[in-house]
Scaffold this active site. Structure first.
Site, short mmCIF file in Angstrom:
data_model
loop_
_atom_site.label_atom_id
_atom_site.label_comp_id
_atom_site.label_asym_id
_atom_site.label_seq_id
_atom_site.Cartn_x
_atom_site.Cartn_y
_atom_site.Cartn_z
N ASN A 106 -36.20 -24.33 -9.54
CA ASN A 106 -37.21 -25.33 -9.89
C ASN A 106 -37.66 -25.19 -11.33
O ASN A 106 -37.84 -24.07 -11.83
CB ASN A 106 -38.42 -25.21 -8.96
CG ASN A 106 -38.03 -25.44 -7.52
OD1 ASN A 106 -36.95 -25.97 -7.25
ND2 ASN A 106 -38.88 -25.05 -6.59
N HIS A 123 -32.82 -22.76 -13.93
CA HIS A 123 -32.54 -24.09 -14.52
C HIS A 123 -33.55 -24.46 -15.59
O HIS A 123 -33.61 -25.62 -16.01
CB HIS A 123 -32.50 -25.16 -13.42
CG HIS A 123 -31.33 -25.01 -12.49
ND1 HIS A 123 -31.25 -25.63 -11.26
CD2 HIS A 123 -30.17 -24.30 -12.62
CE1 HIS A 123 -30.10 -25.32 -10.67
NE2 HIS A 123 -29.44 -24.50 -11.47
N CYS A 151 -38.87 -30.86 -34.26
CA CYS A 151 -39.16 -29.44 -34.48
C CYS A 151 -40.06 -29.26 -35.70
O CYS A 151 -39.74 -29.76 -36.78
CB CYS A 151 -37.85 -28.70 -34.68
SG CYS A 151 -38.06 -26.96 -35.06
N GLY A 191 -35.75 -23.90 0.89
CA GLY A 191 -35.88 -25.27 0.38
C GLY A 191 -34.88 -25.69 -0.66
O GLY A 191 -35.24 -26.38 -1.62
N THR A 192 -33.62 -25.30 -0.47
CA THR A 192 -32.58 -25.82 -1.37
C THR A 192 -31.44 -26.40 -0.55
O THR A 192 -31.10 -25.87 0.51
CB THR A 192 -32.05 -24.74 -2.34
OG1 THR A 192 -30.95 -25.28 -3.09
CG2 THR A 192 -31.61 -23.47 -1.65
N ASN A 217 -35.56 -24.13 5.80
CA ASN A 217 -35.32 -25.49 5.31
C ASN A 217 -35.73 -26.47 6.40
O ASN A 217 -35.70 -26.12 7.59
CB ASN A 217 -33.82 -25.67 4.98
CG ASN A 217 -33.56 -26.84 4.05
OD1 ASN A 217 -33.88 -27.99 4.37
ND2 ASN A 217 -32.99 -26.56 2.90
C1 BJW Z 1 -37.59 -28.66 2.42
C2 BJW Z 1 -38.86 -29.30 2.38
C3 BJW Z 1 -39.97 -28.55 2.83
C4 BJW Z 1 -37.40 -30.67 1.60
N1 BJW Z 1 -39.78 -27.29 3.29
N2 BJW Z 1 -37.44 -27.42 2.88
C5 BJW Z 1 -17.55 -27.22 -8.39
C6 BJW Z 1 -17.72 -25.87 -8.20
C7 BJW Z 1 -18.59 -25.15 -8.98
C8 BJW Z 1 -19.37 -25.75 -9.94
C9 BJW Z 1 -19.22 -27.10 -10.12
C10 BJW Z 1 -18.31 -27.82 -9.38
N3 BJW Z 1 -18.35 -29.09 -9.80
C11 BJW Z 1 -19.28 -29.19 -10.78
C12 BJW Z 1 -19.82 -27.99 -10.98
C13 BJW Z 1 -20.87 -27.65 -11.90
C14 BJW Z 1 -22.26 -28.10 -11.50
C15 BJW Z 1 -22.43 -28.29 -10.00
O1 BJW Z 1 -22.76 -27.39 -9.26
N4 BJW Z 1 -22.25 -29.49 -9.50
C16 BJW Z 1 -22.38 -29.73 -8.06
C17 BJW Z 1 -23.25 -30.94 -7.82
C18 BJW Z 1 -20.99 -29.81 -7.46
N5 BJW Z 1 -23.13 -27.06 -11.94
C19 BJW Z 1 -23.49 -26.97 -13.21
O2 BJW Z 1 -23.09 -27.79 -14.05
C20 BJW Z 1 -24.34 -25.79 -13.60
N6 BJW Z 1 -23.73 -25.13 -14.68
C21 BJW Z 1 -22.59 -24.44 -14.52
O3 BJW Z 1 -22.09 -24.29 -13.43
O4 BJW Z 1 -22.06 -23.98 -15.70
C22 BJW Z 1 -20.69 -23.55 -15.66
C23 BJW Z 1 -19.80 -24.77 -15.37
C24 BJW Z 1 -19.96 -25.93 -16.09
C25 BJW Z 1 -19.15 -27.04 -15.82
C26 BJW Z 1 -18.20 -27.00 -14.79
C27 BJW Z 1 -18.06 -25.83 -14.05
C28 BJW Z 1 -18.87 -24.70 -14.35
C29 BJW Z 1 -25.72 -26.27 -14.06
C30 BJW Z 1 -26.47 -26.89 -12.95
C31 BJW Z 1 -27.80 -27.43 -13.47
C32 BJW Z 1 -28.52 -28.21 -12.39
N7 BJW Z 1 -29.63 -28.83 -12.91
C33 BJW Z 1 -30.46 -29.67 -12.03
C34 BJW Z 1 -31.13 -30.81 -12.78
C35 BJW Z 1 -32.02 -30.43 -13.84
C36 BJW Z 1 -32.72 -31.66 -14.29
C37 BJW Z 1 -34.21 -31.48 -14.13
O5 BJW Z 1 -34.70 -30.92 -13.15
O6 BJW Z 1 -34.88 -31.95 -15.01
O7 BJW Z 1 -31.37 -28.83 -11.34
S1 BJW Z 1 -29.56 -30.49 -10.75
C38 BJW Z 1 -30.87 -30.45 -9.60
O8 BJW Z 1 -30.30 -29.82 -8.43
C39 BJW Z 1 -31.94 -29.50 -10.18
C40 BJW Z 1 -32.13 -28.54 -9.02
O9 BJW Z 1 -32.62 -27.29 -9.50
C41 BJW Z 1 -30.76 -28.47 -8.39
C42 BJW Z 1 -30.77 -27.99 -6.97
O10 BJW Z 1 -31.46 -28.87 -6.14
P1 BJW Z 1 -32.33 -28.31 -4.93
O11 BJW Z 1 -33.42 -27.48 -5.43
O12 BJW Z 1 -31.44 -27.73 -3.93
O13 BJW Z 1 -33.01 -29.68 -4.40
P2 BJW Z 1 -32.43 -30.76 -3.38
O14 BJW Z 1 -33.23 -32.00 -3.56
O15 BJW Z 1 -30.98 -30.91 -3.49
O16 BJW Z 1 -32.71 -30.14 -1.93
C43 BJW Z 1 -34.01 -29.96 -1.43
C44 BJW Z 1 -33.89 -29.22 -0.11
O17 BJW Z 1 -35.19 -28.90 0.35
C45 BJW Z 1 -33.20 -30.01 1.00
O18 BJW Z 1 -32.26 -29.18 1.64
C46 BJW Z 1 -34.36 -30.36 1.95
O19 BJW Z 1 -33.95 -30.40 3.31
C47 BJW Z 1 -35.30 -29.23 1.71
N8 BJW Z 1 -36.72 -29.55 1.91
N9 BJW Z 1 -38.70 -30.53 1.88
C48 BJW Z 1 -38.52 -26.76 3.31
N10 BJW Z 1 -41.21 -29.07 2.83
ZN ZN Z 2 -35.78 -26.45 -35.29
#
Ligand code: BJW
Ligand code: ZN
Length: 246
Positions: A106, A123, A151, A191-192, A217
């Protein structure tokens, strides 16, 4: 084989009490209980906008104003939110366990607001900005932030200090997480959706290193088949129960 609630809560409590090292991974679901929208699902942020239009370096290069407007909207929203009982319970877990590490995906800063200290914000943080020229990272709590922000040192465009798709996580954070995953007795995942890497691979790293892995979750996730135990419900209700006496 994952199990459902009931005696599982007791089993997880026993594991936590016996653990010398506890690692916690959180996602948007923990902050959903504070009113911060999640990313995926019916009311998620990605429902109306495509991730690649806003949360990628290409999107920022193409239209920094649009990306900053989206972040301003989120800053305005998050500024009104407080940590909930799940954030607070994690602070208490940190206090009780000498070898504790929190890894959060988060960017809302609510874990820090609650008082968590041993943590990696893998992140980034929506309250930090980074210069696209000189790279300096600074706190910035302006709501709204002036668009387009520049900046004070070199005049270059500032960007959110957030890890977008296709960008690497900080090597220091990855090292801290790797250590915490390989040396914990219990990994608690809260919660992910478990679809974004590298965090989506953390459960299997801890499992292979011999940890007991549990998830909390609302719904089953792709990790559910891998974990030792799943508790289904709201984080704000379930996480505080983990602190109650056995
Ligand atoms: C509850 C609840 C309650 C609800 N109680 N539970 C294939 C293999 C490996 C890697 C990749 C791949 N293809 C692409 C990639 C790379 C990519 C990736 O993983 N993509 C996938 C989508 C496939 N990853 C990256 O690019 C990362 N970098 C990286 O890997 O570098 C090396 C590399 C680069 C390029 C290619 C390969 C390798 C960086 C990832 C950065 C993610 N950033 C974000 C957005 C930021 C923007 C912002 O916030 O301003 O971060 S994405 C977004 O998703 C955000 C979150 O942190 C992240 C995770 O989401 P999260 O937290 O899981 O939320 P939700 O909404 O998905 O789920 C909520 C959950 O809560 C649900 O399950 C609900 O049921 C539950 N819930 N209420 C308990 N009350
Ligand atoms: Zn600067």
């Amino acid at each position: 084989m994952p199990m459902t609630r009931g005696s599982n809560l007791g089993l997880l409590k026993e594991k936590l009490v016996a653990a010398e090292a506890i690692t916690v991974l959180t996602g948007a679901g923990i902050s959903a209980d504070s009113g911060v929208p999640t990313f995926r699902g019916a009311d998620g942020l990605w429902k109306n906008v495509r991730a690649e239009d806003l949360a990628t370096p290409d999107a920022f290069e193409r239209d920094p104003r649009l990306v900053w407007e989206w972040y301003n909207w989120r800053r305005e929203l998050i500024a009104t939110k407080q940590p909930n009982n799940a954030h607070n319970a994690i602070v208490e877990l940190e206090r009780r366990c000498p070898n504790f590490w929190l890894m959060t995906q988060n960017v809302d800063g609510l874990h820090r607001d609650a008082g968590s200290q041993k943590l990696s914000e893998i992140h980034g943080n929506i309250w930090k900005v980074r210069c696209t020229g000189c790279g300096v990272v600074e706190n910035n709590r302006d709501v709204p932030i002036a668009i387009l922000p520049s900046c004070p040192r070199c005049g270059s465009l500032l960007r959110p200090h957030i890890v977008w798709f296709g960008e690497s996580l900080s090597p220091d954070d990855l090292d801290d997480c790797s250590r915490a995953l390989k040396h914990c007795d219990v990994l608690l995942i809260i919660g992910t959706s478990g679809v974004v890497y590298p965090a989506a691979g953390f459960a299997s790293v801890a499992k292979e290193a011999g940890a007991f892995v549990a998830e909390i979750n609302l719904d089953p996730t792709p990790q559910s088949a891998l974990v030792d135990l799943s508790l289904h419900g709201r984080a704000k209700d379930l996480v505080p129960l983990l602190l109650e006496p056995l």
